[in-house]
Write a protein that holds these residues in place. Structure first.
Motif, PDB file in Angstrom:
ATOM      1  N   HIS B 169      73.526  30.223 -37.861  1.00 51.67           N
ATOM      2  CA  HIS B 169      73.319  29.376 -38.953  1.00 51.67           C
ATOM      3  C   HIS B 169      71.867  28.537 -38.854  1.00 51.67           C
ATOM      4  N   ALA B 170      71.163  28.932 -37.662  1.00 54.33           N
ATOM      5  CA  ALA B 170      70.029  28.307 -37.620  1.00 54.33           C
ATOM      6  C   ALA B 170      69.124  28.269 -38.660  1.00 54.33           C
ATOM      7  N   PRO B 171      68.892  29.300 -39.558  1.00 44.93           N
ATOM      8  CA  PRO B 171      67.916  29.364 -40.769  1.00 44.93           C
ATOM      9  C   PRO B 171      68.498  27.924 -41.601  1.00 44.93           C
ATOM     10  N   GLU B 172      69.515  27.494 -41.625  1.00 53.24           N
ATOM     11  CA  GLU B 172      69.884  26.678 -42.582  1.00 53.24           C
ATOM     12  C   GLU B 172      69.741  25.161 -41.951  1.00 53.24           C
ATOM     13  N   TRP B 173      69.395  25.241 -40.629  1.00 53.87           N
ATOM     14  CA  TRP B 173      69.502  23.649 -39.939  1.00 53.87           C
ATOM     15  C   TRP B 173      68.219  22.883 -40.473  1.00 53.87           C
ATOM     16  N   GLN B 174      67.048  23.840 -41.051  1.00 50.54           N
ATOM     17  CA  GLN B 174      65.931  23.001 -41.349  1.00 50.54           C
ATOM     18  C   GLN B 174      66.149  22.486 -42.727  1.00 50.54           C
ATOM     19  N   ALA B 175      67.130  22.892 -43.431  1.00 50.27           N
ATOM     20  CA  ALA B 175      67.520  22.256 -44.955  1.00 50.27           C
ATOM     21  C   ALA B 175      67.529  20.774 -44.795  1.00 50.27           C
ATOM     22  N   PRO B 176      66.885  20.120 -45.899  1.00 49.06           N
ATOM     23  CA  PRO B 176      66.809  18.471 -45.763  1.00 49.06           C
ATOM     24  C   PRO B 176      68.480  18.046 -45.793  1.00 49.06           C
ATOM     25  N   GLU B 177      69.507  18.673 -46.567  1.00 46.56           N
ATOM     26  CA  GLU B 177      70.640  18.449 -46.469  1.00 46.56           C
ATOM     27  C   GLU B 177      71.651  18.507 -45.381  1.00 46.56           C
ATOM     28  N   ALA B 178      71.174  19.335 -44.418  1.00 48.16           N
ATOM     29  CA  ALA B 178      71.931  19.995 -43.191  1.00 48.16           C
ATOM     30  C   ALA B 178      72.589  18.514 -42.552  1.00 48.16           C
ATOM     31  N   GLU B 179      71.722  17.685 -42.046  1.00 51.96           N
ATOM     32  CA  GLU B 179      72.324  16.488 -41.227  1.00 51.96           C
ATOM     33  C   GLU B 179      73.333  15.773 -41.958  1.00 51.96           C
ATOM     34  N   ALA B 180      73.043  15.483 -43.342  1.00 54.80           N
ATOM     35  CA  ALA B 180      74.019  14.883 -44.162  1.00 54.80           C
ATOM     36  C   ALA B 180      75.384  15.538 -44.191  1.00 54.80           C
ATOM     37  N   ALA B 181      75.318  16.873 -44.303  1.00 58.12           N
ATOM     38  CA  ALA B 181      76.542  17.871 -44.401  1.00 58.12           C
ATOM     39  C   ALA B 181      77.452  17.836 -43.168  1.00 58.12           C
ATOM     40  N   LEU B 182      76.607  17.681 -41.887  1.00 53.03           N
ATOM     41  CA  LEU B 182      77.183  17.690 -40.483  1.00 53.03           C
ATOM     42  C   LEU B 182      77.981  16.232 -40.755  1.00 53.03           C
ATOM     43  N   GLU B 183      77.343  15.019 -41.058  1.00 53.01           N
ATOM     44  CA  GLU B 183      77.736  13.846 -41.003  1.00 53.01           C
ATOM     45  C   GLU B 183      79.213  13.809 -41.834  1.00 53.01           C
ATOM     46  N   ALA B 184      79.086  14.600 -42.932  1.00 51.96           N
ATOM     47  CA  ALA B 184      80.335  14.405 -43.766  1.00 51.96           C
ATOM     48  C   ALA B 184      81.442  15.303 -43.201  1.00 51.96           C
ATOM     49  N   VAL B 185      81.140  16.386 -42.534  1.00 47.97           N
ATOM     50  CA  VAL B 185      82.179  17.233 -41.696  1.00 47.97           C
ATOM     51  C   VAL B 185      82.783  16.297 -40.495  1.00 47.97           C
ATOM     52  N   CYS B 186      81.758  15.592 -39.990  1.00 47.79           N
ATOM     53  CA  CYS B 186      82.326  14.645 -38.838  1.00 47.79           C
ATOM     54  C   CYS B 186      83.222  13.492 -39.337  1.00 47.79           C
ATOM     55  N   ALA B 187      82.776  13.200 -40.551  1.00 49.88           N
ATOM     56  CA  ALA B 187      83.955  11.986 -40.992  1.00 49.88           C
ATOM     57  C   ALA B 187      85.200  12.506 -41.185  1.00 49.88           C
ATOM     58  N   LEU B 188      84.966  13.757 -41.851  1.00 51.22           N
ATOM     59  CA  LEU B 188      86.456  14.209 -42.151  1.00 51.22           C
ATOM     60  C   LEU B 188      87.465  14.451 -40.888  1.00 51.22           C
ATOM     61  N   LEU B 189      86.452  14.984 -40.163  1.00 50.07           N
ATOM     62  CA  LEU B 189      87.268  15.565 -38.699  1.00 50.07           C
ATOM     63  C   LEU B 189      87.758  14.155 -38.185  1.00 50.07           C
ATOM     64  N   ILE B 190      86.961  13.126 -38.024  1.00 50.00           N
ATOM     65  CA  ILE B 190      87.205  12.003 -37.394  1.00 50.00           C
ATOM     66  C   ILE B 190      88.463  11.175 -38.124  1.00 50.00           C
ATOM     67  N   ASN B 191      88.443  11.503 -39.460  1.00 48.79           N
ATOM     68  CA  ASN B 191      89.568  11.056 -40.234  1.00 48.79           C
ATOM     69  C   ASN B 191      90.800  11.667 -39.835  1.00 48.79           C
ATOM     70  N   GLY B 192      90.723  12.965 -39.658  1.00 50.75           N
ATOM     71  CA  GLY B 192      91.754  13.744 -39.406  1.00 50.75           C
ATOM     72  C   GLY B 192      92.389  13.569 -37.975  1.00 50.75           C
ATOM     73  N   LEU B 193      91.519  12.991 -37.108  1.00 50.54           N
ATOM     74  CA  LEU B 193      92.045  12.861 -35.745  1.00 50.54           C
ATOM     75  C   LEU B 193      92.884  11.456 -35.913  1.00 50.54           C
ATOM     76  N   ARG B 194      92.711  10.660 -36.790  1.00 48.26           N
ATOM     77  CA  ARG B 194      93.387   9.327 -36.510  1.00 48.26           C
ATOM     78  C   ARG B 194      94.786   9.339 -36.715  1.00 48.26           C
ATOM     79  N   PRO B 195      95.509   8.261 -35.791  1.00 50.06           N
ATOM     80  CA  PRO B 195      96.848   8.272 -36.187  1.00 50.06           C
ATOM     81  C   PRO B 195      97.348   7.631 -37.414  1.00 50.06           C
ATOM     82  N   ARG B 196      98.445   7.852 -37.798  1.00 44.77           N
ATOM     83  CA  ARG B 196      98.985   7.642 -39.145  1.00 44.77           C
ATOM     84  C   ARG B 196     100.434   6.865 -38.817  1.00 44.77           C
TER      85      ARG B 196
END
Lengths: 196, 196
Positions: B169-196
């Protein structure tokens, strides 16, 4: 020369698929397609202005067909959104895995065609993400999910399941644990989407 | 012939990296390494029994170096587990992206070496997943996360972030939106790990 019903675009696309399967994407020509149909290659060019246009149309038709069963899952409101999301992601994965294992040569052929026409591929991804958006928006409506922007969340879910639909990861799809691994990713994502 | 301090494995590995960089992975030979060091190739073989063993050792050292800054993040208990997980995933992504953009030829060279030695790569992934397991287990301990099996959950998080560390997936890493996209994945995963 061919007689019978007038030559239409669908007939040409079907013949092109067969020619691609027989000769491979590197060797297949418009002349091969015309020969297979018993028409002149001018008749083919009347429907598709170039070899590239013909190949793009084949790629788009193939991608469109691949989206059909997924569209049915996305629209099936009898399934609650969390279960529907899981079914959609699993359906995408198993469809790609079958395609890959049943006919690796054909799969490779379509990868070549899709790589040649990146706008066809981008439109395909947009179509898939739109299906995910519908499921997520339904989940927000029913209170199963929370998302300030279902379209953005759909892209995030698509990105987080890349290992289970991007063909670069196809070699790992046959591993016995692949399905359970996707199941675990789905569970984590669905949990992440739930309101708290 | 070389004089000075006795030839050790580290010196040979450093010279091999330099030779690989100069000649590329297809052409670099043990003789080139010996020449660069001013020693006989028998001296190199005394430390590494074959060209394959030497290349594997280079791959393993490179992968080990790549894990070092991540190990520091994983062990940094001053950061709460959710924030640490986010930092770890972002550090992995930005390190790989820099590697790729700063010196694409060297990155390609290491990809060749790593592909040749799948057990080196598997051990590297195990090492990364173990770092993730530590963060997740810490989060379970602090009540930030819930997981019946932090090692399994670590694999799931690694799989769900594949688009941001797998070189396909390296060719897509230079896209300006790549970092925000990873940030969104992190947020979703961290939310998924939280106890309820």
């Amino acid at each position: 020369m061919r007689s019978g019903p007038a030559l239409d675009a669908e007939t040409i696309l079907t013949a092109t698929e067969e020619v691609l399967r027989r000769h491979g994407p590197a060797k297949a020509t418009v002349l091969d397609v015309a020969r297979a149909l018993g028409v002149s290659h001018a008749s083919v060019y009347r429907h598709f202005p170039s070899k590239a246009a013909l190949r793009e149309a084949v790629a788009r038709r193939w991608l469109g067909r691949a989206r059909e069963p997924l569209a049915a899952v996305a629209a099936d409101t009898r399934q609650a959104a969390p279960e529907r999301l899981r079914t959609w992601l699993t359906t995408l994965f198993t469809a790609k895995r079958h395609l890959m294992s049943d006919d690796p040569e054909l799969f490779a052929t379509y990868r070549v065609l899709v790589a040649e026409h990146s706008s066809a591929f981008a439109d395909h991804v947009d179509g898939l993400v739109e299906q995910l958006r519908v499921i997520i928006a339904d989940g927000v409506g029913s209170g199963d999910f929370t998302s300030p922007d279902p379209a953005a969340t759909a892209r995030t879910v698509f990105a987080a399941t890349m290992a289970y639909h991007h063909p670069a990861h196809a070699p790992e799809w046959q591993a016995p644990e692949a399905e359970a691994a996707l199941e675990a990713v789905c569970a984590l994502l669905i949990n992440g989407l739930r309101p708290r």
